[in-house]
Write a protein that holds these residues in place. Structure first.
Motif, PDB file in Angstrom:
ATOM      1  N   VAL A   1       0.862  -1.191   0.000  1.00  0.00           N
ATOM      2  CA  VAL A   1       0.000   0.000   0.000  1.00  0.00           C
ATOM      3  C   VAL A   1       0.893   1.234   0.000  1.00  0.00           C
ATOM      4  N   LEU A   2       0.746   2.069  -0.999  1.00  0.00           N
ATOM      5  CA  LEU A   2       1.537   3.291  -1.097  1.00  0.00           C
ATOM      6  C   LEU A   2       0.816   4.491  -0.490  1.00  0.00           C
TER       7      LEU A   2
ATOM      8  N   LYS B   1      -7.290   4.926  -2.772  1.00  0.00           N
ATOM      9  CA  LYS B   1      -6.118   4.257  -2.228  1.00  0.00           C
ATOM     10  C   LYS B   1      -5.203   3.825  -3.378  1.00  0.00           C
ATOM     11  N   LEU B   2      -3.913   3.902  -3.142  1.00  0.00           N
ATOM     12  CA  LEU B   2      -2.925   3.546  -4.158  1.00  0.00           C
ATOM     13  C   LEU B   2      -2.083   2.387  -3.638  1.00  0.00           C
TER      14      LEU B   2
ATOM     15  N   ASP C   1       0.556 -17.447 -19.636  1.00  0.00           N
ATOM     16  CA  ASP C   1       0.910 -16.987 -18.294  1.00  0.00           C
ATOM     17  C   ASP C   1       2.261 -16.281 -18.298  1.00  0.00           C
ATOM     18  N   PRO C   2       2.338 -15.078 -17.652  1.00  0.00           N
ATOM     19  CA  PRO C   2       3.644 -14.417 -17.543  1.00  0.00           C
ATOM     20  C   PRO C   2       4.450 -15.023 -16.396  1.00  0.00           C
ATOM     21  N   VAL C   3       5.775 -14.930 -16.504  1.00  0.00           N
ATOM     22  CA  VAL C   3       6.635 -15.391 -15.407  1.00  0.00           C
ATOM     23  C   VAL C   3       6.568 -14.407 -14.249  1.00  0.00           C
ATOM     24  N   TRP C   4       6.527 -13.137 -14.535  1.00  0.00           N
ATOM     25  CA  TRP C   4       6.389 -12.134 -13.479  1.00  0.00           C
ATOM     26  C   TRP C   4       5.666 -10.915 -14.049  1.00  0.00           C
ATOM     27  N   TYR C   5       5.130 -10.155 -13.134  1.00  0.00           N
ATOM     28  CA  TYR C   5       4.530  -8.880 -13.533  1.00  0.00           C
ATOM     29  C   TYR C   5       4.556  -7.925 -12.341  1.00  0.00           C
ATOM     30  N   LEU C   6       4.479  -6.655 -12.601  1.00  0.00           N
ATOM     31  CA  LEU C   6       4.501  -5.601 -11.590  1.00  0.00           C
ATOM     32  C   LEU C   6       3.558  -4.496 -12.031  1.00  0.00           C
ATOM     33  N   GLY C   7       2.692  -4.057 -11.118  1.00  0.00           N
ATOM     34  CA  GLY C   7       1.729  -3.030 -11.496  1.00  0.00           C
ATOM     35  C   GLY C   7       1.325  -2.152 -10.320  1.00  0.00           C
ATOM     36  N   VAL C   8       0.764  -1.010 -10.614  1.00  0.00           N
ATOM     37  CA  VAL C   8       0.253  -0.065  -9.618  1.00  0.00           C
ATOM     38  C   VAL C   8      -1.226   0.146  -9.901  1.00  0.00           C
TER      39      VAL C   8
END
Length: 457
Positions: free
Chosen positions: A141-142, A309-310, A327-334
Protein backbone atom coordinates in the motif's frame (compact mmCIF):
# COMPACT_ATOMS: atom_id res chain seq x y z
CA UNK A 1 -5.96 38.43 73.72
CA UNK A 2 -3.64 35.70 72.56
CA UNK A 3 -6.57 33.31 72.00
CA UNK A 4 -8.40 35.94 69.95
CA UNK A 5 -5.36 36.44 67.70
CA UNK A 6 -5.03 32.67 67.22
CA UNK A 7 -8.71 32.33 66.36
CA UNK A 8 -8.46 35.23 63.89
CA UNK A 9 -5.47 33.65 62.11
CA UNK A 10 -7.35 30.37 61.68
CA UNK A 11 -10.39 32.15 60.25
CA UNK A 12 -8.20 34.09 57.79
CA UNK A 13 -6.47 30.90 56.68
CA UNK A 14 -9.79 29.17 56.13
CA UNK A 15 -11.13 32.21 54.25
CA UNK A 16 -8.18 32.01 51.85
CA UNK A 17 -9.32 28.54 50.82
CA UNK A 18 -12.18 30.08 48.88
CA UNK A 19 -9.86 31.99 46.56
CA UNK A 20 -6.91 29.71 46.00
CA UNK A 21 -5.84 26.15 46.41
CA UNK A 22 -4.01 24.94 49.47
CA UNK A 23 -0.56 23.45 49.35
CA UNK A 24 -0.23 20.92 52.15
CA UNK A 25 3.09 19.38 53.08
CA UNK A 26 1.93 15.80 53.18
CA UNK A 27 3.59 14.24 56.17
CA UNK A 28 3.13 10.65 55.16
CA UNK A 29 4.87 8.05 57.28
CA UNK A 30 7.54 5.96 55.52
CA UNK A 31 5.49 2.88 56.36
CA UNK A 32 2.45 4.43 54.73
CA UNK A 33 4.40 5.31 51.58
CA UNK A 34 5.67 1.75 51.41
CA UNK A 35 2.13 0.42 51.74
CA UNK A 36 0.96 2.73 48.95
CA UNK A 37 3.70 1.50 46.62
CA UNK A 38 2.84 -2.11 47.38
CA UNK A 39 -0.84 -1.38 46.87
CA UNK A 40 -0.17 0.18 43.46
CA UNK A 41 1.95 -2.79 42.43
CA UNK A 42 -0.71 -5.22 43.61
CA UNK A 43 -3.76 -3.47 42.14
CA UNK A 44 -5.58 -5.55 39.54
CA UNK A 45 -7.33 -2.45 38.21
CA UNK A 46 -4.05 -0.67 37.47
CA UNK A 47 -2.63 -3.77 35.78
CA UNK A 48 -5.74 -4.07 33.60
CA UNK A 49 -5.35 -0.44 32.51
CA UNK A 50 -1.70 -1.10 31.61
CA UNK A 51 -2.77 -4.09 29.52
CA UNK A 52 -5.32 -1.87 27.77
CA UNK A 53 -2.53 0.62 27.06
CA UNK A 54 -0.40 -2.17 25.58
CA UNK A 55 -3.30 -3.10 23.32
CA UNK A 56 -3.46 0.51 22.13
CA UNK A 57 0.27 0.34 21.37
CA UNK A 58 -0.34 -2.78 19.30
CA UNK A 59 -3.10 -0.89 17.44
CA UNK A 60 -0.52 1.78 16.59
CA UNK A 61 1.83 -0.85 15.21
CA UNK A 62 -1.04 -2.29 13.18
CA UNK A 63 -1.76 1.14 11.70
CA UNK A 64 1.91 1.58 10.75
CA UNK A 65 2.12 -1.92 9.30
CA UNK A 66 -0.38 -0.96 6.59
CA UNK A 67 2.50 0.67 4.67
CA UNK A 68 4.79 -2.35 4.95
CA UNK A 69 4.86 -4.67 1.91
CA UNK A 70 3.03 -7.95 2.34
CA UNK A 71 4.92 -10.90 0.83
CA UNK A 72 3.20 -14.27 0.38
CA UNK A 73 4.50 -17.54 -1.06
CA UNK A 74 2.04 -19.74 -2.89
CA UNK A 75 2.15 -23.37 -3.93
CA UNK A 76 -0.46 -25.49 -5.69
CA UNK A 77 -0.97 -28.63 -7.77
CA UNK A 78 -3.87 -29.05 -10.23
CA UNK A 79 -4.77 -31.93 -12.56
CA UNK A 80 -7.10 -31.25 -15.47
CA UNK A 81 -9.16 -33.83 -17.32
CA UNK A 82 -7.01 -33.26 -20.40
CA UNK A 83 -4.40 -30.96 -21.86
CA UNK A 84 -5.66 -27.61 -23.09
CA UNK A 85 -4.80 -27.23 -26.75
CA UNK A 86 -5.75 -25.23 -29.85
CA UNK A 87 -8.74 -26.28 -31.85
CA UNK A 88 -8.15 -28.35 -35.04
CA UNK A 89 -8.45 -25.43 -37.49
CA UNK A 90 -5.93 -23.40 -35.52
CA UNK A 91 -3.54 -26.33 -35.36
CA UNK A 92 -3.81 -26.84 -39.14
CA UNK A 93 -3.14 -23.17 -39.65
CA UNK A 94 -0.05 -23.30 -37.47
CA UNK A 95 1.24 -26.44 -39.28
CA UNK A 96 0.67 -24.78 -42.69
CA UNK A 97 2.47 -21.67 -41.53
CA UNK A 98 5.39 -23.83 -40.37
CA UNK A 99 5.58 -25.50 -43.81
CA UNK A 100 5.63 -22.13 -45.57
CA UNK A 101 8.46 -20.91 -43.39
CA UNK A 102 10.48 -24.08 -44.07
CA UNK A 103 9.96 -23.83 -47.85
CA UNK A 104 10.94 -20.18 -47.80
CA UNK A 105 14.08 -20.99 -45.87
CA UNK A 106 14.94 -23.81 -48.30
CA UNK A 107 14.24 -21.63 -51.38
CA UNK A 108 11.31 -23.77 -52.53
CA UNK A 109 8.61 -22.02 -54.50
CA UNK A 110 5.46 -21.08 -52.71
CA UNK A 111 3.22 -23.28 -54.90
CA UNK A 112 5.54 -26.31 -54.83
CA UNK A 113 4.53 -29.30 -52.70
CA UNK A 114 6.17 -29.68 -49.32
CA UNK A 115 9.10 -32.07 -49.50
CA UNK A 116 8.63 -35.42 -47.84
CA UNK A 117 10.88 -36.47 -45.00
CA UNK A 118 11.23 -33.03 -43.40
CA UNK A 119 10.04 -33.26 -39.77
CA UNK A 120 7.53 -30.77 -38.45
CA UNK A 121 7.39 -29.56 -34.86
CA UNK A 122 4.13 -30.48 -33.13
CA UNK A 123 1.86 -27.67 -32.02
CA UNK A 124 2.40 -27.26 -28.26
CA UNK A 125 -0.52 -27.43 -25.86
CA UNK A 126 -1.71 -24.23 -24.27
CA UNK A 127 -1.67 -25.88 -20.85
CA UNK A 128 -0.55 -29.30 -19.67
CA UNK A 129 -3.14 -31.13 -17.61
CA UNK A 130 -0.68 -31.51 -14.69
CA UNK A 131 -0.10 -28.03 -13.24
CA UNK A 132 2.45 -27.48 -10.46
CA UNK A 133 2.93 -23.87 -9.44
CA UNK A 134 5.13 -22.06 -6.95
CA UNK A 135 4.97 -18.28 -6.85
CA UNK A 136 5.43 -15.17 -4.75
CA UNK A 137 3.07 -12.19 -4.44
CA UNK A 138 3.91 -8.71 -3.16
CA UNK A 139 1.20 -6.27 -2.08
CA UNK A 140 2.35 -2.83 -1.00
CA UNK A 141 0.00 0.00 0.00
CA UNK A 142 1.54 3.29 -1.10
CA UNK A 143 -1.29 5.60 -0.03
CA UNK A 144 -4.18 4.64 2.28
CA UNK A 145 -6.24 7.78 1.80
CA UNK A 146 -5.17 9.00 5.31
CA UNK A 147 -7.03 6.04 6.81
CA UNK A 148 -3.90 4.56 8.41
CA UNK A 149 -2.56 7.91 9.65
CA UNK A 150 -5.88 8.78 11.31
CA UNK A 151 -6.04 5.32 12.86
CA UNK A 152 -2.52 5.83 14.22
CA UNK A 153 -3.46 9.17 15.79
CA UNK A 154 -6.64 7.71 17.27
CA UNK A 155 -4.65 4.86 18.85
CA UNK A 156 -2.10 7.28 20.34
CA UNK A 157 -4.80 9.37 21.98
CA UNK A 158 -6.51 6.20 23.16
CA UNK A 159 -3.26 5.05 24.79
CA UNK A 160 -2.84 8.44 26.48
CA UNK A 161 -6.42 8.26 27.76
CA UNK A 162 -5.85 4.79 29.21
CA UNK A 163 -2.62 5.90 30.89
CA UNK A 164 -4.44 8.79 32.56
CA UNK A 165 -7.14 6.37 33.68
CA UNK A 166 -4.41 4.22 35.23
CA UNK A 167 -3.07 7.26 37.08
CA UNK A 168 -6.57 8.10 38.30
CA UNK A 169 -6.95 4.51 39.48
CA UNK A 170 -3.67 4.89 41.37
CA UNK A 171 -5.02 8.02 43.07
CA UNK A 172 -8.11 6.12 44.20
CA UNK A 173 -6.02 3.28 45.60
CA UNK A 174 -3.66 5.69 47.37
CA UNK A 175 -6.61 7.53 48.92
CA UNK A 176 -8.13 4.24 50.06
CA UNK A 177 -4.86 3.08 51.64
CA UNK A 178 -4.28 6.44 53.33
CA UNK A 179 -7.82 6.46 54.72
CA UNK A 180 -7.54 2.88 56.00
CA UNK A 181 -4.14 3.64 57.53
CA UNK A 182 -5.56 6.72 59.26
CA UNK A 183 -8.50 4.69 60.53
CA UNK A 184 -6.02 2.25 62.02
CA UNK A 185 -4.19 5.18 63.62
CA UNK A 186 -7.50 6.41 65.03
CA UNK A 187 -8.13 2.96 66.48
CA UNK A 188 -4.69 2.99 68.09
CA UNK A 189 -5.43 6.46 69.42
CA UNK A 190 -8.56 5.09 71.04
CA UNK A 191 -6.40 2.35 72.60
CA UNK A 192 -4.11 4.98 74.15
CA UNK A 193 -7.14 6.82 75.54
CA UNK A 194 -8.52 3.55 76.89
CA UNK A 195 -5.17 2.72 78.49
CA UNK A 196 -5.12 6.10 80.20
CA UNK A 197 -8.66 5.53 81.44
CA UNK A 198 -7.67 2.07 82.66
CA UNK A 199 -4.79 3.53 84.67
CA UNK A 200 -7.12 6.15 86.15
CA UNK A 201 -9.63 3.46 87.09
CA UNK A 202 -6.94 1.30 88.68
CA UNK A 203 -5.84 4.29 90.71
CA UNK A 204 -9.41 5.04 91.75
CA UNK A 205 -10.01 1.37 92.62
CA UNK A 206 -6.97 1.37 94.89
CA UNK A 207 -8.13 4.58 96.57
CA UNK A 208 -11.71 3.30 97.10
CA UNK A 209 -10.43 0.02 98.54
CA UNK A 210 -8.33 1.89 101.08
CA UNK A 211 -11.24 4.22 101.84
CA UNK A 212 -13.53 1.27 102.51
CA UNK A 213 -10.97 -0.24 104.89
CA UNK A 214 -10.97 2.95 106.95
CA UNK A 215 -14.74 3.40 106.74
CA UNK A 216 -14.50 6.43 104.50
CA UNK A 217 -16.39 4.87 101.56
CA UNK A 218 -19.08 2.27 100.92
CA UNK A 219 -18.89 -0.90 98.77
CA UNK A 220 -21.25 0.80 96.31
CA UNK A 221 -18.40 3.05 95.23
CA UNK A 222 -16.26 0.02 94.49
CA UNK A 223 -19.08 -1.56 92.46
CA UNK A 224 -19.34 1.60 90.40
CA UNK A 225 -15.62 1.34 89.71
CA UNK A 226 -16.06 -2.30 88.69
CA UNK A 227 -18.92 -1.35 86.36
CA UNK A 228 -16.72 1.28 84.72
CA UNK A 229 -14.00 -1.32 84.30
CA UNK A 230 -16.45 -3.69 82.60
CA UNK A 231 -17.53 -0.94 80.26
CA UNK A 232 -13.88 -0.27 79.52
CA UNK A 233 -13.34 -3.98 78.76
CA UNK A 234 -16.15 -3.78 76.21
CA UNK A 235 -14.40 -0.86 74.55
CA UNK A 236 -11.15 -2.85 74.52
CA UNK A 237 -12.94 -5.69 72.72
CA UNK A 238 -14.28 -3.24 70.15
CA UNK A 239 -10.75 -1.89 69.68
CA UNK A 240 -9.35 -5.36 68.97
CA UNK A 241 -12.12 -6.12 66.49
CA UNK A 242 -11.65 -2.84 64.62
CA UNK A 243 -7.89 -3.37 64.54
CA UNK A 244 -8.26 -6.87 63.12
CA UNK A 245 -10.70 -5.69 60.46
CA UNK A 246 -8.52 -2.76 59.32
CA UNK A 247 -5.40 -4.94 59.17
CA UNK A 248 -7.34 -7.36 56.98
CA UNK A 249 -8.36 -4.50 54.67
CA UNK A 250 -4.74 -3.28 54.40
CA UNK A 251 -3.61 -6.83 53.72
CA UNK A 252 -6.04 -7.13 50.81
CA UNK A 253 -5.10 -3.72 49.44
CA UNK A 254 -1.31 -4.11 49.65
CA UNK A 255 -0.68 -7.86 49.93
CA UNK A 256 1.55 -7.06 52.91
CA UNK A 257 1.74 -9.82 55.51
CA UNK A 258 -0.60 -9.49 58.48
CA UNK A 259 2.33 -10.04 60.84
CA UNK A 260 4.09 -6.90 59.58
CA UNK A 261 0.86 -4.92 59.55
CA UNK A 262 0.27 -5.85 63.18
CA UNK A 263 3.65 -4.33 64.07
CA UNK A 264 2.67 -0.95 62.62
CA UNK A 265 2.18 1.92 65.05
CA UNK A 266 0.45 4.64 62.99
CA UNK A 267 -0.19 8.00 64.59
CA UNK A 268 -2.42 10.84 63.50
CA UNK A 269 -0.61 14.09 62.89
CA UNK A 270 -2.42 17.10 61.44
CA UNK A 271 -1.33 18.32 58.04
CA UNK A 272 0.00 21.87 57.90
CA UNK A 273 -0.78 24.46 55.22
CA UNK A 274 2.46 26.31 54.57
CA UNK A 275 1.81 27.95 51.20
CA UNK A 276 -0.70 28.38 48.41
CA UNK A 277 -0.53 26.30 45.23
CA UNK A 278 -2.24 26.30 41.87
CA UNK A 279 -4.84 23.81 40.74
CA UNK A 280 -3.80 21.19 38.20
CA UNK A 281 -5.96 19.27 35.76
CA UNK A 282 -7.26 16.00 37.16
CA UNK A 283 -6.23 12.72 35.51
CA UNK A 284 -9.89 11.90 34.92
CA UNK A 285 -10.28 15.12 32.92
CA UNK A 286 -7.15 14.40 30.89
CA UNK A 287 -8.42 10.88 30.17
CA UNK A 288 -11.75 12.20 28.88
CA UNK A 289 -10.02 14.81 26.71
CA UNK A 290 -7.77 12.20 25.14
CA UNK A 291 -10.71 9.85 24.63
CA UNK A 292 -12.60 12.63 22.86
CA UNK A 293 -9.63 13.30 20.54
CA UNK A 294 -9.28 9.58 19.81
CA UNK A 295 -12.95 9.38 18.84
CA UNK A 296 -12.68 12.41 16.54
CA UNK A 297 -9.72 10.86 14.72
CA UNK A 298 -11.67 7.62 14.47
CA UNK A 299 -14.47 9.56 12.75
CA UNK A 300 -11.92 11.02 10.29
CA UNK A 301 -10.55 7.55 9.64
CA UNK A 302 -14.00 6.25 8.76
CA UNK A 303 -14.68 9.23 6.48
CA UNK A 304 -11.39 8.67 4.64
CA UNK A 305 -12.83 5.44 3.24
CA UNK A 306 -13.98 7.51 0.23
CA UNK A 307 -10.47 8.77 -0.58
CA UNK A 308 -8.75 6.77 -3.37
CA UNK A 309 -6.12 4.26 -2.23
CA UNK A 310 -2.92 3.55 -4.16
CA UNK A 311 -1.16 0.16 -4.02
CA UNK A 312 1.59 -1.77 -5.80
CA UNK A 313 1.10 -5.40 -6.88
CA UNK A 314 3.88 -7.78 -7.86
CA UNK A 315 3.94 -11.48 -8.85
CA UNK A 316 6.73 -13.92 -9.71
CA UNK A 317 6.52 -17.59 -10.79
CA UNK A 318 9.34 -19.83 -9.57
CA UNK A 319 8.36 -22.78 -11.78
CA UNK A 320 8.05 -22.02 -15.51
CA UNK A 321 7.59 -25.56 -16.82
CA UNK A 322 3.89 -25.86 -16.04
CA UNK A 323 2.94 -22.34 -17.04
CA UNK A 324 0.56 -21.95 -19.93
CA UNK A 325 1.60 -20.18 -23.07
CA UNK A 326 -0.37 -17.15 -21.91
CA UNK A 327 0.91 -16.99 -18.29
CA UNK A 328 3.64 -14.42 -17.54
CA UNK A 329 6.64 -15.39 -15.41
CA UNK A 330 6.39 -12.13 -13.48
CA UNK A 331 4.53 -8.88 -13.53
CA UNK A 332 4.50 -5.60 -11.59
CA UNK A 333 1.73 -3.03 -11.50
CA UNK A 334 0.25 -0.06 -9.62
CA UNK A 335 -3.47 0.19 -8.99
CA UNK A 336 -5.98 2.65 -7.58
CA UNK A 337 -9.00 1.67 -5.50
CA UNK A 338 -11.72 4.25 -5.11
CA UNK A 339 -14.72 3.42 -2.98
CA UNK A 340 -17.41 5.69 -4.42
CA UNK A 341 -20.43 4.32 -2.56
CA UNK A 342 -20.49 1.69 0.19
CA UNK A 343 -24.15 1.71 1.07
CA UNK A 344 -23.66 4.72 3.38
CA UNK A 345 -21.84 2.56 5.94
CA UNK A 346 -18.75 4.75 6.30
CA UNK A 347 -20.86 7.85 6.77
CA UNK A 348 -22.99 6.19 9.45
CA UNK A 349 -19.92 4.83 11.28
CA UNK A 350 -18.36 8.29 11.24
CA UNK A 351 -21.58 9.85 12.51
CA UNK A 352 -21.69 7.28 15.31
CA UNK A 353 -18.13 8.18 16.33
CA UNK A 354 -18.98 11.88 16.35
CA UNK A 355 -21.92 11.20 18.66
CA UNK A 356 -19.52 9.29 20.92
CA UNK A 357 -17.25 12.35 20.98
CA UNK A 358 -20.22 14.49 22.04
CA UNK A 359 -20.86 12.09 24.89
CA UNK A 360 -17.26 12.54 26.06
CA UNK A 361 -17.75 16.31 25.91
CA UNK A 362 -20.79 16.07 28.16
CA UNK A 363 -18.86 13.84 30.56
CA UNK A 364 -16.08 16.44 30.59
CA UNK A 365 -18.44 19.25 31.49
CA UNK A 366 -20.10 17.13 34.17
CA UNK A 367 -16.72 16.14 35.63
CA UNK A 368 -15.64 19.81 35.76
CA UNK A 369 -18.77 20.68 37.67
CA UNK A 370 -18.38 17.79 40.10
CA UNK A 371 -14.71 18.61 40.70
CA UNK A 372 -15.51 22.26 41.38
CA UNK A 373 -18.13 21.16 43.89
CA UNK A 374 -15.76 18.68 45.53
CA UNK A 375 -13.13 21.41 45.91
CA UNK A 376 -15.59 23.68 47.69
CA UNK A 377 -16.76 20.81 49.88
CA UNK A 378 -13.17 19.88 50.81
CA UNK A 379 -12.29 23.50 51.57
CA UNK A 380 -15.30 23.83 53.85
CA UNK A 381 -14.41 20.56 55.57
CA UNK A 382 -10.85 21.74 56.08
CA UNK A 383 -12.04 25.05 57.51
CA UNK A 384 -14.40 23.22 59.87
CA UNK A 385 -11.67 20.80 60.97
CA UNK A 386 -9.33 23.66 61.90
CA UNK A 387 -11.96 25.35 64.02
CA UNK A 388 -13.04 22.03 65.50
CA UNK A 389 -9.46 21.17 66.49
CA UNK A 390 -9.05 24.49 68.31
CA UNK A 391 -12.36 24.00 70.11
CA UNK A 392 -11.49 20.44 71.18
CA UNK A 393 -8.12 21.54 72.52
CA UNK A 394 -9.95 23.97 74.77
CA UNK A 395 -12.37 21.21 75.66
CA UNK A 396 -9.46 18.97 76.69
CA UNK A 397 -8.04 21.68 78.93
CA UNK A 398 -11.40 22.17 80.58
CA UNK A 399 -11.97 18.41 80.99
CA UNK A 400 -8.55 17.92 82.60
CA UNK A 401 -9.01 20.83 84.96
CA UNK A 402 -12.50 19.64 85.87
CA UNK A 403 -11.27 16.11 86.54
CA UNK A 404 -8.42 17.31 88.75
CA UNK A 405 -10.78 19.51 90.70
CA UNK A 406 -13.45 16.81 91.20
CA UNK A 407 -10.79 14.24 92.06
CA UNK A 408 -9.49 16.49 94.84
CA UNK A 409 -13.02 17.09 96.04
CA UNK A 410 -13.70 13.33 96.07
CA UNK A 411 -10.57 12.67 98.10
CA UNK A 412 -11.85 15.23 100.60
CA UNK A 413 -15.37 13.73 100.59
CA UNK A 414 -16.78 16.72 98.73
CA UNK A 415 -17.80 14.80 95.56
CA UNK A 416 -19.23 11.37 94.73
CA UNK A 417 -17.50 8.58 92.86
CA UNK A 418 -20.06 9.03 90.04
CA UNK A 419 -18.91 12.62 89.55
CA UNK A 420 -15.30 11.43 89.35
CA UNK A 421 -16.18 8.79 86.77
CA UNK A 422 -18.19 11.26 84.73
CA UNK A 423 -15.28 13.70 84.76
CA UNK A 424 -12.90 10.89 83.74
CA UNK A 425 -15.25 9.93 80.91
CA UNK A 426 -15.25 13.55 79.73
CA UNK A 427 -11.44 13.51 79.61
CA UNK A 428 -11.49 10.28 77.64
CA UNK A 429 -14.03 11.62 75.15
CA UNK A 430 -12.20 14.94 74.69
CA UNK A 431 -8.86 13.28 73.91
CA UNK A 432 -10.42 10.90 71.45
CA UNK A 433 -12.36 13.75 69.81
CA UNK A 434 -9.03 15.48 69.16
CA UNK A 435 -7.75 12.42 67.32
CA UNK A 436 -11.03 12.26 65.41
CA UNK A 437 -10.55 15.91 64.49
CA UNK A 438 -7.06 15.16 63.17
CA UNK A 439 -8.54 12.30 61.17
CA UNK A 440 -11.22 14.57 59.68
CA UNK A 441 -8.60 17.19 58.88
CA UNK A 442 -6.44 14.68 57.03
CA UNK A 443 -9.48 13.47 55.09
CA UNK A 444 -10.33 17.03 54.08
CA UNK A 445 -6.74 17.76 53.02
CA UNK A 446 -6.29 14.60 50.95
CA UNK A 447 -9.69 15.07 49.32
CA UNK A 448 -8.82 18.68 48.55
CA UNK A 449 -5.47 17.76 47.00
CA UNK A 450 -7.10 15.00 45.00
CA UNK A 451 -9.83 17.35 43.78
CA UNK A 452 -7.20 19.91 42.74
CA UNK A 453 -5.09 17.27 41.00
CA UNK A 454 -2.06 17.84 43.26
CA UNK A 455 -2.15 14.69 45.37
CA UNK A 456 1.37 13.33 45.75
CA UNK A 457 2.38 10.10 47.35
Amino acid sequence: MKNNQSRLSIILLAFACFFSSISIAQQLDPELKDLINKGLNKSHGVKIQYFNAEQAQVDQKLAKSVFLPKVTFNGSYTRLDDNISFDEDTQNLLISTQKLLIKEAAGIAFNSPFPAGIPLAPVPDLQNKNILKSSMDVDWVLFSGFEASNALKASKHKEASINYLAMAEKDKIALQIIETYDKLALVYASKRVLTTSENFLDEQEHYVRKAIEYGLATPIGRKKIELAQQQLAGKMLEFNQNKKLLIEVLHQLTNESKEKLTLLNPQLQPFTADSLSKTEKRNEIKALEEAEKATLYKAKMEKSNFIPKLALKGHYEFLEEDLSLLDPVWYLGVGVKWNVFDGNQSHLKSEKSLIEAKKYRQQLEEADEMIALSIIKAELSYEASLQNTEMIQKEIELANDTYEMIDKQYRNDLASIKEVLDALNDVEKANFKLQQSYYDQRRAVTNLLNAKGTLNY
